[in-house]
Design a protein around this motif. Sequence first.
Motif, short mmCIF file in Angstrom:
data_model
loop_
_atom_site.label_atom_id
_atom_site.label_comp_id
_atom_site.label_asym_id
_atom_site.label_seq_id
_atom_site.Cartn_x
_atom_site.Cartn_y
_atom_site.Cartn_z
N ARG A 1 37.62 84.55 -83.35
CA ARG A 1 37.88 83.33 -83.86
C ARG A 1 36.92 82.54 -84.27
N LEU A 2 37.33 81.84 -85.42
CA LEU A 2 36.47 80.75 -86.02
C LEU A 2 36.35 79.25 -85.17
N ASP A 3 35.34 78.68 -85.29
CA ASP A 3 34.07 78.75 -86.04
C ASP A 3 33.27 79.64 -85.17
N PRO A 4 31.93 80.08 -86.02
CA PRO A 4 31.10 80.73 -84.91
C PRO A 4 30.11 79.82 -84.18
N VAL A 5 29.79 80.14 -83.05
CA VAL A 5 28.96 79.05 -82.20
C VAL A 5 27.41 79.31 -82.42
N HIS A 6 26.91 78.44 -82.86
CA HIS A 6 25.41 78.22 -83.06
C HIS A 6 24.63 79.59 -84.03
N PRO A 7 25.34 79.55 -85.16
CA PRO A 7 24.90 80.80 -85.96
C PRO A 7 23.37 80.32 -86.40
N VAL A 8 22.48 81.39 -86.44
CA VAL A 8 21.07 81.35 -86.75
C VAL A 8 20.42 82.50 -87.75
N TYR A 9 19.67 82.20 -88.49
CA TYR A 9 19.15 83.35 -89.31
C TYR A 9 17.93 83.61 -88.73
N CYS A 10 17.66 85.03 -88.23
CA CYS A 10 16.56 85.50 -87.46
C CYS A 10 16.31 87.08 -87.71
N ASN A 11 15.19 87.43 -87.15
CA ASN A 11 14.67 88.88 -86.97
C ASN A 11 15.18 89.38 -85.96
N LEU B 1 13.79 86.37 -76.94
CA LEU B 1 12.64 86.30 -76.47
C LEU B 1 12.13 87.73 -77.01
N GLU B 2 10.81 88.09 -76.73
CA GLU B 2 10.20 89.25 -77.02
C GLU B 2 11.02 90.41 -76.32
N ASN B 3 11.03 91.58 -76.81
CA ASN B 3 11.53 93.00 -76.20
C ASN B 3 13.05 92.91 -76.10
N GLY B 4 13.73 91.99 -76.95
CA GLY B 4 15.17 92.03 -76.85
C GLY B 4 15.65 91.15 -75.48
N CYS C 1 23.30 76.41 -65.52
CA CYS C 1 22.34 77.25 -65.29
C CYS C 1 21.78 77.86 -66.64
N LEU C 2 20.42 78.39 -66.37
CA LEU C 2 19.65 79.03 -67.34
C LEU C 2 19.83 80.69 -66.96
N LEU C 3 20.00 81.45 -67.74
CA LEU C 3 19.88 82.79 -67.35
C LEU C 3 19.11 83.58 -68.28
N LYS C 4 18.11 84.58 -67.73
CA LYS C 4 17.20 85.40 -68.66
C LYS C 4 17.65 86.79 -68.22
N TYR C 5 18.04 87.42 -69.73
CA TYR C 5 18.67 88.73 -69.48
C TYR C 5 17.43 89.53 -70.32
N PHE D 1 22.83 72.07 -68.89
CA PHE D 1 23.35 72.81 -69.98
C PHE D 1 23.40 72.23 -71.43
N THR D 2 23.13 72.84 -72.37
CA THR D 2 23.22 72.01 -73.60
C THR D 2 23.79 72.74 -74.66
N TYR D 3 24.07 71.73 -75.70
CA TYR D 3 24.76 72.14 -77.05
C TYR D 3 23.58 72.42 -78.01
N SER D 4 22.39 71.79 -77.61
CA SER D 4 21.27 71.82 -78.57
C SER D 4 20.62 72.94 -78.32
N ASP D 5 19.50 73.09 -79.37
CA ASP D 5 18.63 74.34 -79.20
C ASP D 5 17.75 74.45 -77.90
N ILE D 6 17.65 75.68 -77.38
CA ILE D 6 16.54 75.86 -76.42
C ILE D 6 15.18 76.08 -77.15
N LEU D 7 14.17 75.32 -76.51
CA LEU D 7 13.07 75.39 -77.47
C LEU D 7 11.83 75.90 -76.48
N LEU D 8 11.22 77.08 -77.17
CA LEU D 8 10.22 77.74 -76.59
C LEU D 8 8.72 77.25 -76.56
#
Length: 526
Positions: free
Chosen positions: A49-59, A105-108, A126-130, A164-171
């Motif tokens: 479905r449109l629109d995409p949620v939080h599209p980012v340009y990344c490696n 994050l690192e290592n996928g 909650c914040l989940l780390k996978y 929980f947030t609509y904004s960016d999570i910042l490392l």
Amino acid sequence: MKIARKKQGIKIVTILFIGFCQNISILQAQNTLLSEMDVLEFPLRERERLDPVHPVYCNFADVMGIMYIDYANKDLVFRTLTGGKDSVRNIKFYNYQFVQNFLLLENGQALFAMNANYFGGNHNKCLLKYSSNNVLLDTIDANIVEIEKFRDRRSRDSFYFSVFTYSDILLHAMDSAVYVPVTPYTEFFAPKSNRDLVVFMKVHFSKQAIEPTPIVLRDFWSLSDSILFPMDLKFPRTEETDRFIYFGFGFTPDLYRLNKKNQRIKTIKVHTNLNELYPNKAGDYTDDRYGTMLNYRNIYYDKENNWFVRTVLLPVDDSANPIYQNYRSTLIQKIKPNGKVIEERELPFGFTDQMLVINSEYWFYNRYESERKKSLVFAKYMESANEIPLKTDSEIGILPYIQQITFGNVDGNYLLIPLDNSCSSCLVQLEALINKHIEMMHNDKLKIVFITQYEDRINTFFSTLKIENERRDNWLFDVDNTIKSYEKLWVNPRFMQVEQGEVVFDEIYNPLQLYDLFDVLLRFCD
């Protein structure tokens, strides 16, 4: 890879997933490709479905591309720019959930900020780390940082913070901590007196802890003069540099700078007259989902040019042509660090506030073209305007729309159901009432118009109804967004009657009025 011929000065490149560029590196191929392109187009995945949620340009895995949340399939999707294979990661961790944002994050590994049971009313944030193969590594229950217990949304004294947030999570790389922007739940009223606002919580996953002292913006409500603003205008938009976190809110043009070292906040006064041109009314609760308020949106710091780029949603003019009401105008600002605005320019028609920065160039999600082509379309920022498919005043309105979809034979009774705009619980209620009055759906005097971009959504709706296939001759389907050129799209079921080419009855029914709707159907179609 297919490059279409140039149309109206725009090069359109459709991304097809085939092998590409064996003799040069992927990065070189990408840079060469992007320099030739003005538009990126990705076919929609099945049931997407449109629109995409939080599209980012990344490696991702040494390949550059666009990553976003496909909320319908509950997937994290990576689309390559060089014709490689999509990477799809299922993020359906709970039956009832909405992933607000993610951070690679690192290592996928990845962090997900999510609300586990939004529609149930249990704000279990909650914040989940996978891990890369979706093994849960760590979790932090955000409920431990409630400031006051959420009681009555209409009470001036209820003041609940949602982590929980609509904004960016910042490392924060120096101590492997994560800054999580905080959303205030004060939707209906401003507090009686000036109060502080918790802007960020600092989270340490290695310690499974949230720092007890939050990052606070003092006398936050004095900034808004206690004017009532909906939640969408109050959650922070963020951008990060090595030393600072910059953030802003939807209701004010000002920016704020958080020093990571000492956690002090400095206000940057932004010199613009947009709030004078588009004033928000004090004391009136208005939900910005309907586009009635000025809304300052995403922030990006352009290090090369030493300025900020910010998108701003302009209020919808209810007297404007319907195409403008259905595709809200977006403005781009360029702001120096001292708050001086060096450019304000309206983006081309169809561009939204979702911005990507690719090779120091600004790209925007184009909602109009995405809906028209049933694809994801991102377009490069250009100062020239694009062509707008306007209809004249005599060609717009609900009656010309009915004439269009019925090929001119307009007299009759119509039940119009906008499937995309209606909430799921409202549709369930409507389905139950239709099944209760199933004989009405077989009435030859009633024509039913289903409005949706997605044919499979019609099939899903049909699957719950006890309607015989051969009795669907009077059903009409608008799956091409035809309505958006004629009328501002509405939310709930709508009944209208046309006699001798004139509309004699026209009413929209909210969820509490659905029983009244069926009384009207019985009266008009008996």
